[in-house]
Design an enzyme around this catalytic site. Structure first.
Site, PDB file in Angstrom:
ATOM      1  N   ASP A  32       0.818  -1.217   0.000  1.00 58.51           N
ATOM      2  CA  ASP A  32       0.000   0.000   0.000  1.00 58.51           C
ATOM      3  C   ASP A  32       0.848   1.261   0.000  1.00 58.51           C
ATOM      4  OD1 ASP A  32      -2.065   1.799   0.214  1.00 58.51           O
ATOM      5  OD2 ASP A  32      -2.598   1.289   2.275  1.00 58.51           O
TER       6      ASP A  32
ATOM      7  N   ASP B 201      -2.013   5.402  -5.596  1.00 58.96           N
ATOM      8  CA  ASP B 201      -2.206   4.537  -4.426  1.00 58.96           C
ATOM      9  C   ASP B 201      -2.367   3.088  -4.865  1.00 58.96           C
ATOM     10  OD1 ASP B 201      -2.850   3.359  -2.039  1.00 58.96           O
ATOM     11  OD2 ASP B 201      -4.677   4.494  -1.689  1.00 58.96           O
TER      12      ASP B 201
END
Length: 287
Positions: free
Chosen positions: A45, A200
């Protein structure tokens, strides 16, 4: 201690790598924790910082397939040891997590992220290549250090924009999106210095302002001539076609995010000292 489960038979601490696996909207990275090392699979992430896993006693945790940490068997092989790495252990966790994963490996720009904790040993460089979710071989490799440099024919680069008030996020300046011959200007509000969108790896869809999303959907619908338009059975997506293939964008006026579906089939390299992000069209199943 944290270990990256290197895919190479002889691990080089200056150029570690790890396996990435596509899983239902997420990309899971294989790491190990503790001494001796215990295998963990967690979400890769770039939109968060902390490295954490679920652990006993778990008073309120999401369901995971693997046993909780400290109960796992030791792993054989030659992982790259990363001593003095700060990690978290969660006893009360919630969110939309797949049972295949057991936490998050934060790759953001904050001080607690894996990238920041690796520091000068990797020269501020990392890269990943995300295979499509339906790929026959759902795995690829995440690289750190010199092996993460993206070069060769077809490479395009753009500035990475930092915002000291939001150090976790990697901001980009998106100018437009082209659909066929139509170019749609992106008027997203500035959210990170002069940046207007966050890249992201931990978010599935690409989130864009409502007005832009409407223009994009209309342009895609104009271009798609061979499919039959249908409704999303879940009622979430607004533009879908037969066999339920949907446009993986979503309207959101609060925050714009460049999600991982739109990042698929590109080798994407982060060079933090140079503040650049590089893209190279790549068959990620061969990385």
């Amino acid at each position: 201690m944290l270990h990256l489960n290197s895919s190479r038979s002889i691990s080089d601490p200056s150029d570690p790598d790890a396996q990435l696996t596509a899983n239902n909207g997420e990309y899971l990275v294989n790491i190990s924790l503790g001494t001796p090392p215990f295998p963990i699979v967690a979400i890769a992430d770039t939109g968060s910082d902390i490295i954490w896993t679920q652990c006993k006693p778990c008073t309120d945790c999401y369901k995971q397939d693997a046993p909780l940490f400290v109960t796992l068997e030791s792993k054989t092989g030659n992982p790259v040891a990363l001593p003095k790495t700060v990690i978290g252990c969660g006893h009360d966790n919630a969110g939309t997590f797949s049972p295949k994963g057991s936490g998050i490996v934060g790759l953001g720009g904050g001080p607690a992220s894996l990238v920041s904790q690796l520091g000068s040993s990797i020269g501020g460089k990392f890269s990943y290549c995300m295979v499509p979710y339906a790929a026959a071989k759902p795995t690829s490799t995440m690289n750190f250090g010199t092996n993460a440099v993206v070069s060769g024919n077809g490479v395009l680069s753009t500035p990475l924009i930092s915002d000291p008030s939001q150090p976790t996020f990697y901001f980009l300046q998106l100018e437009a999106v082209s659909v066929g011959s139509k170019k749609i200007a992106f008027q997203g509000s500035s959210i990170g210095g002069s940046g207007n969108i966050i890249i992201d790896s931990g978010t599935t869809l690409t989130l864009v302002p409502t007005d832009f999303f409407s223009q994009l959907s209309d342009a895609v619908e104009t271009q798609v001539t061979g499919g039959t338009k249908t409704s999303d059975p879940e009622g979430f997506f607004s533009l879908c076609y037969d066999k339920v293939v949907c446009l993986a964008f979503y309207a959101n006026d609060q925050l714009s995010i460049y999600g991982n579906v739109a990042q698929q089939i590109f080798l994407i390299g982060y060079d933090l000292p140079k503040q650049t992000l590089s893209f190279k069209p790549t068959d990620c199943t061969n990385t």
